[in-house]
Scaffold this active site. Structure first.
Site, PDB file in Angstrom:
ATOM      1  N   SER A 192      -0.315  14.028 -14.578  1.00 26.01           N
ATOM      2  CA  SER A 192      -1.463  13.885 -15.482  1.00 26.01           C
ATOM      3  C   SER A 192      -1.623  15.183 -16.267  1.00 26.01           C
ATOM      4  O   SER A 192      -1.120  16.233 -15.853  1.00 26.01           O
ATOM      5  CB  SER A 192      -2.728  13.653 -14.643  1.00 26.01           C
ATOM      6  OG  SER A 192      -3.889  13.784 -15.429  1.00 26.01           O
TER       7      SER A 192
ATOM      8  N   LYS B 236      -2.110  15.955  -8.585  1.00 24.25           N
ATOM      9  CA  LYS B 236      -1.281  15.800  -9.790  1.00 24.25           C
ATOM     10  C   LYS B 236      -0.466  17.072 -10.089  1.00 24.25           C
ATOM     11  O   LYS B 236       0.615  16.994 -10.655  1.00 24.25           O
ATOM     12  CB  LYS B 236      -2.158  15.379 -10.975  1.00 24.25           C
ATOM     13  CG  LYS B 236      -2.757  13.982 -10.791  1.00 24.25           C
ATOM     14  CD  LYS B 236      -1.680  12.920 -10.676  1.00 24.25           C
ATOM     15  CE  LYS B 236      -2.200  11.561 -10.308  1.00 24.25           C
ATOM     16  NZ  LYS B 236      -1.163  10.526 -10.255  1.00 24.25           N
TER      17      LYS B 236
ATOM     18  N   ASP C  76       0.891  -1.162   0.000  1.00 22.69           N
ATOM     19  CA  ASP C  76       0.000   0.000   0.000  1.00 22.69           C
ATOM     20  C   ASP C  76       0.926   1.208   0.000  1.00 22.69           C
ATOM     21  O   ASP C  76       1.601   1.477   1.002  1.00 22.69           O
ATOM     22  CB  ASP C  76      -0.889  -0.003   1.248  1.00 22.69           C
ATOM     23  CG  ASP C  76      -1.776   1.246   1.314  1.00 22.69           C
ATOM     24  OD1 ASP C  76      -1.597   2.162   0.484  1.00 22.69           O
ATOM     25  OD2 ASP C  76      -2.641   1.301   2.205  1.00 22.69           O
TER      26      ASP C  76
ATOM     27  N   TYR D 264      -8.212  15.219  -6.993  1.00 19.92           N
ATOM     28  CA  TYR D 264      -7.252  14.523  -7.855  1.00 19.92           C
ATOM     29  C   TYR D 264      -6.309  15.497  -8.564  1.00 19.92           C
ATOM     30  O   TYR D 264      -5.084  15.329  -8.563  1.00 19.92           O
ATOM     31  CB  TYR D 264      -8.033  13.693  -8.883  1.00 19.92           C
ATOM     32  CG  TYR D 264      -7.176  12.980  -9.890  1.00 19.92           C
ATOM     33  CD1 TYR D 264      -6.545  11.790  -9.561  1.00 19.92           C
ATOM     34  CD2 TYR D 264      -7.001  13.486 -11.177  1.00 19.92           C
ATOM     35  CE1 TYR D 264      -5.750  11.119 -10.489  1.00 19.92           C
ATOM     36  CE2 TYR D 264      -6.216  12.834 -12.105  1.00 19.92           C
ATOM     37  CZ  TYR D 264      -5.596  11.648 -11.758  1.00 19.92           C
ATOM     38  OH  TYR D 264      -4.811  10.999 -12.672  1.00 19.92           O
TER      39      TYR D 264
HETATM   40  N1  LIG Z   1      -6.281   6.709 -16.837  1.00 22.08           N
HETATM   41  C1  LIG Z   1      -6.003   7.959 -17.135  1.00 22.08           C
HETATM   42  O1  LIG Z   1      -6.666   8.568 -17.999  1.00 22.08           O
HETATM   43  C2  LIG Z   1      -4.890   8.686 -16.453  1.00 22.08           C
HETATM   44  C3  LIG Z   1      -4.187   8.171 -15.378  1.00 22.08           C
HETATM   45  N2  LIG Z   1      -3.158   8.879 -14.814  1.00 22.08           N
HETATM   46  C4  LIG Z   1      -2.394   8.374 -13.688  1.00 22.08           C
HETATM   47  O2  LIG Z   1      -1.760   7.158 -14.040  1.00 22.08           O
HETATM   48  C5  LIG Z   1      -1.652   6.311 -12.900  1.00 22.08           C
HETATM   49  C6  LIG Z   1      -2.294   4.956 -13.213  1.00 22.08           C
HETATM   50  O3  LIG Z   1      -3.658   5.184 -13.561  1.00 22.08           O
HETATM   51  P1  LIG Z   1      -4.612   4.040 -14.130  1.00 22.08           P
HETATM   52  O4  LIG Z   1      -3.823   2.913 -14.657  1.00 22.08           O
HETATM   53  O5  LIG Z   1      -5.589   4.723 -14.991  1.00 22.08           O
HETATM   54  O6  LIG Z   1      -5.344   3.609 -12.769  1.00 22.08           O
HETATM   55  P2  LIG Z   1      -6.124   2.254 -12.389  1.00 22.08           P
HETATM   56  O7  LIG Z   1      -7.074   2.639 -11.306  1.00 22.08           O
HETATM   57  O8  LIG Z   1      -6.673   1.610 -13.592  1.00 22.08           O
HETATM   58  O9  LIG Z   1      -4.960   1.352 -11.768  1.00 22.08           O
HETATM   59  C7  LIG Z   1      -4.316   1.765 -10.596  1.00 22.08           C
HETATM   60  C8  LIG Z   1      -3.573   0.608  -9.974  1.00 22.08           C
HETATM   61  O10 LIG Z   1      -2.985   1.117  -8.762  1.00 22.08           O
HETATM   62  C9  LIG Z   1      -3.267   0.228  -7.699  1.00 22.08           C
HETATM   63  N3  LIG Z   1      -3.337   0.980  -6.447  1.00 22.08           N
HETATM   64  C10 LIG Z   1      -4.303   1.852  -6.058  1.00 22.08           C
HETATM   65  N4  LIG Z   1      -4.049   2.298  -4.825  1.00 22.08           N
HETATM   66  C11 LIG Z   1      -2.902   1.730  -4.436  1.00 22.08           C
HETATM   67  C12 LIG Z   1      -2.132   1.795  -3.260  1.00 22.08           C
HETATM   68  N5  LIG Z   1      -2.512   2.539  -2.211  1.00 22.08           N
HETATM   69  N6  LIG Z   1      -0.989   1.088  -3.199  1.00 22.08           N
HETATM   70  C13 LIG Z   1      -0.596   0.305  -4.231  1.00 22.08           C
HETATM   71  N7  LIG Z   1      -1.300   0.170  -5.361  1.00 22.08           N
HETATM   72  C14 LIG Z   1      -2.443   0.885  -5.463  1.00 22.08           C
HETATM   73  C15 LIG Z   1      -4.604  -0.417  -8.052  1.00 22.08           C
HETATM   74  O11 LIG Z   1      -4.768  -1.657  -7.358  1.00 22.08           O
HETATM   75  C16 LIG Z   1      -4.470  -0.567  -9.559  1.00 22.08           C
HETATM   76  O12 LIG Z   1      -3.839  -1.780  -9.897  1.00 22.08           O
HETATM   77  C17 LIG Z   1      -2.348   7.047 -11.758  1.00 22.08           C
HETATM   78  O13 LIG Z   1      -1.393   7.724 -10.970  1.00 22.08           O
HETATM   79  C18 LIG Z   1      -3.232   8.038 -12.480  1.00 22.08           C
HETATM   80  O14 LIG Z   1      -3.495   9.156 -11.689  1.00 22.08           O
HETATM   81  C19 LIG Z   1      -2.792  10.099 -15.281  1.00 22.08           C
HETATM   82  C20 LIG Z   1      -3.457  10.655 -16.340  1.00 22.08           C
HETATM   83  C21 LIG Z   1      -4.548  10.005 -17.001  1.00 22.08           C
HETATM   84  C1  LIG Z   2      -8.773  12.742 -16.487  1.00 20.60           C
HETATM   85  C2  LIG Z   2      -7.346  12.580 -16.232  1.00 20.60           C
HETATM   86  O1  LIG Z   2      -6.536  13.244 -16.832  1.00 20.60           O
HETATM   87  C3  LIG Z   2      -6.870  11.676 -15.305  1.00 20.60           C
HETATM   88  C4  LIG Z   2      -7.722  10.650 -14.739  1.00 20.60           C
HETATM   89  O2  LIG Z   2      -5.712  11.755 -14.975  1.00 20.60           O
END
Ligand SMILES: NC(=O)C1=CN([C@@H]2O[C@H](COP(=O)(O)OP(=O)(O)OC[C@H]3O[C@@H](n4cnc5c(N)ncnc54)[C@H](O)[C@@H]3O)[C@@H](O)[C@H]2O)C=CC1
Ligand SMILES: CC(=O)C(C)=O
Length: 260
Positions: A143, A160, A63, A156
């Site tokens: 982001s 970021k 975590d 959020y």
């Molecule tokens: N999906 C999008 O459009 C965007 C995502 N991001 C950033 O990219 C990163 C990844 O995002 P996604 O893959 O979309 O998210 P997601 O929600 O699909 O995956 C996140 C992963 O992080 C894990 N996780 C969550 N809390 C945790 C914790 N406390 N400790 C360890 N693991 C933890 C979850 O179990 C999951 O496997 C994030 O930091 C997000 O803010 C940035 C810009 C856009």
């Molecule tokens: C909307 C967006 O940019 C996220 C989830 O990072």
């Protein structure tokens, strides 16, 4: 392909979405990868499928909001994989929080994971690099929402923006140890996080999921949403030797969204 000579990369949130794509891409690049996630089941699936492809990976439960747990997970990866060279502080939470709905618990948890998890990852990686007597690379997830405020993402977006500031300070503080620190700023990426945000936006307006996604996807110059692999390709550059003369930067991978 960059020559990374069996170096070790540690990817938080590696069990799904962008972190999964980064884990797979870095393994393809030649890194031994620690797939670190709160969800050990998904992390194990990703690590197992990387191993099935003939590459090196382990799954680690962590975590990232828990400082001691992050240090323990980094130590475990260092011992099991025989080194430590790159950390990708990718794990994050992205709840929809219109301003009148922000409560203390949500604010606390999202900052603890997104910002706290980045502080602890930076500290634990720095300790590991110093123990090993070499520098390393720290890569943080910001982001496009850390470049420009996004409607409904008051908590959020704040985290970021913070990541970009932390990245700049850490770059200046840690350069003396041979450590570079950069961030990546994805746009709208097709992952479970983005699906949830789009669905909640749509629910609040009584509209469809597609409408919800469109609210975030307007004005993408390249006229398509991002795949997790688009982000992983840029993180591959930040993790490899071609970015050695780059630090304190936030790489925008948004299909040309923010400049519109
Ligand atoms: N999906 C999008 O459009 C965007 C995502 N991001 C950033 O990219 C990163 C990844 O995002 P996604 O893959 O979309 O998210 P997601 O929600 O699909 O995956 C996140 C992963 O992080 C894990 N996780 C969550 N809390 C945790 C914790 N406390 N400790 C360890 N693991 C933890 C979850 O179990 C999951 O496997 C994030 O930091 C997000 O803010 C940035 C810009 C856009
Ligand atoms: C909307 C967006 O940019 C996220 C989830 O990072």
């Amino acid at each position: 392909m960059p020559n990374v000579n069996g170096k070790v990369a540690f990817v938080t949130g590696g069990g799904q979405g962008i972190g999964e794509a980064i884990s797979r891409r870095l393994a393809n690049d030649g890194f031994k990868v620690a797939v670190a996630d709160y969800n050990l089941e998904t992390a194990t699936k990703v690590a197992d499928s990387i191993k099935a492809a003939g590459q090196d990976a382990i799954a680690v439960k962590v975590d990232v909001a828990d400082r001691d747990a992050v240090f323990a997970a980094v130590k475990e990866a260092k011992e099991q994989l025989g080194g430590f060279d790159v950390i990708v502080n990718n794990a994050g939470l992205g709840p929809q929080t219109p301003f009148d709905m922000i409560d203390y618990d949500t604010y606390r948890r999202v900052y603890d994971v997104n910002v706290g998890g980045t502080y602890w990852g930076i500290q634990a990686a720095t300790e590991a690099f110093k123990e090993l007597g070499h520098g390393g690379k720290i890569i943080n997830a910001s982001s496009q929402a850390g470049q420009v405020g996004n409607p409904g993402l008051g908590v959020y977006s704040g985290t970021k923006f913070a990541i970009r500031g932390i990245t700049q300070v850490a770059a200046r503080d840690l350069a003396q140890f041979g450590i570079t620190v950069n961030a990546y700023c994805p746009g709208i990426v097709k992952t479970p996080m983005m699906n949830d945000i789009a669905q909640k936006t749509a629910d609040e307006a009584g509209k469809s999921f597609e409408w919800g996604m469109e609210q975030f996807a307007q004005n993408i110059t390249l006229k398509r949403l991002s795949e997790p692999e688009d982000v992983a390709a840029c993180v591959s550059y930040l993790a490899g030797p071609d970015s050695n003369y780059m630090t304190g930067q936030a790489l925008l991978i948004d299909g040309g969204m923010v400049f519109n």
